[in-house]
Write a protein that holds these residues in place. Structure first.
Motif, short mmCIF file in Angstrom:
data_model
loop_
_atom_site.label_atom_id
_atom_site.label_comp_id
_atom_site.label_asym_id
_atom_site.label_seq_id
_atom_site.Cartn_x
_atom_site.Cartn_y
_atom_site.Cartn_z
N ALA A 42 15.24 45.85 -52.78
CA ALA A 42 15.26 47.00 -52.73
C ALA A 42 14.07 47.94 -52.49
CB ALA A 42 15.84 47.69 -54.80
N SER A 43 13.06 47.14 -52.09
CA SER A 43 11.20 47.62 -51.55
C SER A 43 11.51 48.69 -50.24
CB SER A 43 10.68 46.28 -51.05
OG SER A 43 11.02 45.84 -50.50
N LYS A 44 12.93 48.33 -49.68
CA LYS A 44 12.83 48.98 -48.00
C LYS A 44 13.89 49.04 -47.94
CE LYS A 44 10.43 45.27 -45.64
NZ LYS A 44 9.77 44.59 -45.32
N GLY A 45 14.08 49.48 -46.29
CA GLY A 45 14.96 50.10 -45.74
C GLY A 45 16.60 50.19 -46.42
N ILE A 46 17.62 48.75 -46.31
CA ILE A 46 18.69 49.37 -46.88
C ILE A 46 19.04 49.65 -48.10
CG2 ILE A 46 21.36 49.47 -47.03
CD1 ILE A 46 21.05 47.68 -43.48
N GLY A 47 18.41 48.45 -48.73
CA GLY A 47 18.01 48.57 -50.02
C GLY A 47 17.39 49.76 -50.84
N TYR A 48 16.64 50.28 -50.36
CA TYR A 48 15.83 51.19 -51.53
C TYR A 48 17.06 52.73 -50.95
CZ TYR A 48 12.34 54.51 -51.53
OH TYR A 48 11.15 55.62 -52.13
N ASP A 49 17.20 52.26 -49.64
CA ASP A 49 18.09 53.56 -50.13
C ASP A 49 19.54 53.20 -50.77
OD1 ASP A 49 16.75 55.29 -47.60
OD2 ASP A 49 17.38 53.81 -46.83
N THR A 50 19.70 52.38 -50.13
CA THR A 50 21.65 52.70 -51.58
C THR A 50 21.00 53.03 -52.50
OG1 THR A 50 22.27 50.64 -49.86
CG2 THR A 50 23.29 51.13 -51.84
N LEU A 89 18.84 48.50 -61.30
CA LEU A 89 17.69 47.56 -61.74
C LEU A 89 17.07 47.03 -60.40
CD1 LEU A 89 15.80 45.67 -63.16
CD2 LEU A 89 17.61 44.89 -63.47
N ALA A 90 16.05 47.68 -59.41
CA ALA A 90 16.08 47.22 -58.45
C ALA A 90 15.76 46.10 -58.31
CB ALA A 90 15.33 48.49 -58.08
N LEU A 91 15.28 44.98 -57.59
CA LEU A 91 14.45 43.55 -57.73
C LEU A 91 14.11 43.91 -56.10
CD1 LEU A 91 17.36 41.54 -58.95
CD2 LEU A 91 15.85 42.66 -60.92
N SER A 92 12.46 43.41 -56.31
CA SER A 92 12.06 42.73 -54.72
C SER A 92 10.72 42.45 -55.13
CB SER A 92 11.47 44.24 -54.44
OG SER A 92 10.49 44.22 -53.54
N ARG A 93 10.06 41.35 -54.62
CA ARG A 93 8.84 40.74 -54.53
C ARG A 93 7.28 41.70 -54.34
NH1 ARG A 93 9.55 36.90 -50.01
NH2 ARG A 93 9.96 38.99 -48.81
N ASN A 94 8.01 42.96 -53.81
CA ASN A 94 6.55 44.06 -53.76
C ASN A 94 6.67 45.24 -54.34
OD1 ASN A 94 4.98 46.56 -53.37
ND2 ASN A 94 5.31 45.64 -50.65
N GLU A 95 5.73 44.95 -55.83
CA GLU A 95 5.92 45.53 -56.74
C GLU A 95 5.27 46.89 -56.43
OE1 GLU A 95 3.38 44.53 -60.15
OE2 GLU A 95 4.11 45.90 -61.88
N GLU A 138 15.31 51.19 -63.39
CA GLU A 138 14.52 50.41 -63.14
C GLU A 138 14.05 49.31 -62.07
OE1 GLU A 138 13.24 48.94 -66.46
OE2 GLU A 138 13.16 50.62 -67.37
N TYR A 139 13.06 48.99 -62.31
CA TYR A 139 12.40 47.63 -61.65
C TYR A 139 12.44 46.75 -62.33
CZ TYR A 139 7.53 48.20 -62.40
OH TYR A 139 6.23 48.61 -62.84
N LEU A 140 12.05 45.51 -61.04
CA LEU A 140 11.73 44.64 -61.69
C LEU A 140 10.91 43.40 -60.51
CD1 LEU A 140 11.40 41.77 -63.83
CD2 LEU A 140 13.67 41.30 -63.32
N VAL A 141 9.60 43.04 -60.08
CA VAL A 141 9.25 42.29 -59.48
C VAL A 141 10.04 40.85 -59.51
CG1 VAL A 141 6.91 40.67 -58.19
CG2 VAL A 141 7.06 43.36 -59.46
N PHE A 142 10.67 40.63 -57.90
CA PHE A 142 11.54 38.86 -58.57
C PHE A 142 11.48 38.93 -56.65
CE2 PHE A 142 16.59 37.06 -58.59
CZ PHE A 142 15.85 36.52 -60.12
N ASN A 144 21.76 42.21 -51.17
CA ASN A 144 21.77 42.53 -49.88
C ASN A 144 19.49 41.73 -49.62
OD1 ASN A 144 21.03 45.98 -48.27
ND2 ASN A 144 18.86 44.81 -49.56
N ALA A 145 18.75 41.52 -50.01
CA ALA A 145 17.72 40.93 -49.83
C ALA A 145 17.92 40.47 -49.02
CB ALA A 145 16.95 40.18 -51.24
N GLY A 146 17.44 39.77 -47.73
CA GLY A 146 17.27 39.07 -46.68
C GLY A 146 16.01 38.78 -45.56
N LEU A 147 16.55 37.38 -45.03
CA LEU A 147 14.51 36.79 -44.14
C LEU A 147 15.35 36.99 -42.84
CD1 LEU A 147 11.82 36.44 -43.60
CD2 LEU A 147 12.60 34.26 -44.79
N LEU A 148 14.73 37.60 -41.77
CA LEU A 148 15.27 36.94 -40.52
C LEU A 148 13.90 36.51 -40.03
CD1 LEU A 148 17.19 39.31 -37.54
CD2 LEU A 148 14.62 38.49 -37.31
#
Ligand SMILES: NC(=O)c1ccc[n+]([C@@H]2O[C@H](COP(=O)([O-])OP(=O)(O)OC[C@H]3O[C@@H](n4cnc5c(N)ncnc54)[C@H](OP(=O)(O)O)[C@@H]3O)[C@@H](O)[C@H]2O)c1
Length: 228
Positions: A8-16, A29-35, A49-53, A79-83
């Motif tokens: 949820a830190s950027k892109g489609i997850g953030y906007d959704t 509850l928004a999760l990402s590694r980027n606090e 709410e967020y959680l660094v995850f 939604n998280a993904g790695l390309l």
């Protein structure tokens, strides 16, 4: 609805997350590694709410604390993904492990952890974000084998889980995206301009998260207006 969104830190997850937060009855509850980024997202709405995850090395206790505080989970948006964009001959085993670790094992881990909560919801919906690259019979692109193969696994997992979880009334669907203008697309296809913005895709994803389980279960839906 109580909704968990990964990536949820950027892109489609953030906007959704922002789109879902427009309805005051949703808690996210928004999760990402980027606090910094998820913190910025949470500032946008009291409902977020967020959680660094990190889905590849999850802090389960921290997640469950947040889930208990939220009062359960109805919707999980994986939604998280790695390309990693590299020709097959240059991909290392570590590249493969990172791709599968994020795109499929991370998804499996989160579903395993959250199933006891989803079972208690009368509107449970797991949405796995796939890709047209992982959709059988679609056009394939050089450099995307690790990414596309891991997304194909996401699609198959969706079909299997929908069958296993149907008696518990947990719907599981996969949205196989085509090109959407985000940082990920810029990495995969530098200079390519997608006709769909992240905000526009987020409108559809937010609707689907809340309503899709009434129409679909175990489906891999291509969400694409172009090739790629
Ligand atoms: N954009 C497209 O054209 C397109 C096409 C097909 C499918 N998709 C899929 O759509 C989804 C969203 O993509 P996007 O384009 O919005 O990508 P993006 O802008 O690159 O965002 C990816 C998100 O995934 C998160 N993430 C990556 N690794 C993570 C990890 N180990 N733990 C937690 N979060 C992690 C990132 O957060 P942090 O780095 O902050 O952790 C980020 O929030 C992805 O699953 C992608 O594969 C996109």
């Amino acid at each position: 609805m109580n909704i968990i969104i990964t990536g949820a830190s950027k892109g489609i997850g953030y906007d959704t997350a922002l789109k879902l937060a427009e309805n005051p009855e949703n808690k996210i509850l928004a999760l990402s590694r980027n606090e910094q980024k998820v913190k910025e997202l949470a500032v946008e709405s009291d409902q977020i709410e967020y959680l660094v995850f990190d889905i590849t090395s999850p802090d389960i206790d921290a997640l469950l604390q947040k889930v208990e505080a939220m009062g359960g989970v109805d919707i999980l948006l994986n939604n998280a993904g790695l390309l990693i964009n590299k020709p097959f001959r240059q991909l290392t085993m570590s590249d493969w492990q990172r791709s599968f670790g994020t795109n499929i094992l991370g998804v499996i881990g989160l579903i395993r952890t959250l199933l006891p909560y989803l079972e208690k919801s009368s509107n449970a919906h797991i949405i796995n974000i796939g890709s047209m690259g992982g959709f059988q019979g679609s056009s394939k692109f050089p450099g995307l084998s690790a990414y596309s193969a891991s997304k194909a696994a996401v699609a198959n997992l969706t079909e299997c889980l929908a069958e296993e979880l149907k008696d518990q009334k947990i719907a599981v669907n996969c949205l196989a995206f085509g090109a959407v203008q985000t940082e990920m697309l810029e990495t995969a296809f530098p200079g390519y301009q997608a006709s769909l913005s992240s905000e526009k895709m987020a409108e559809w994803v937010a609707w689907f998260c809340l309503n899709g389980h009434q129409f679909f279960n175990g489906k891999i839906l291509p969400v694409s207006v172009s090739t790629p």
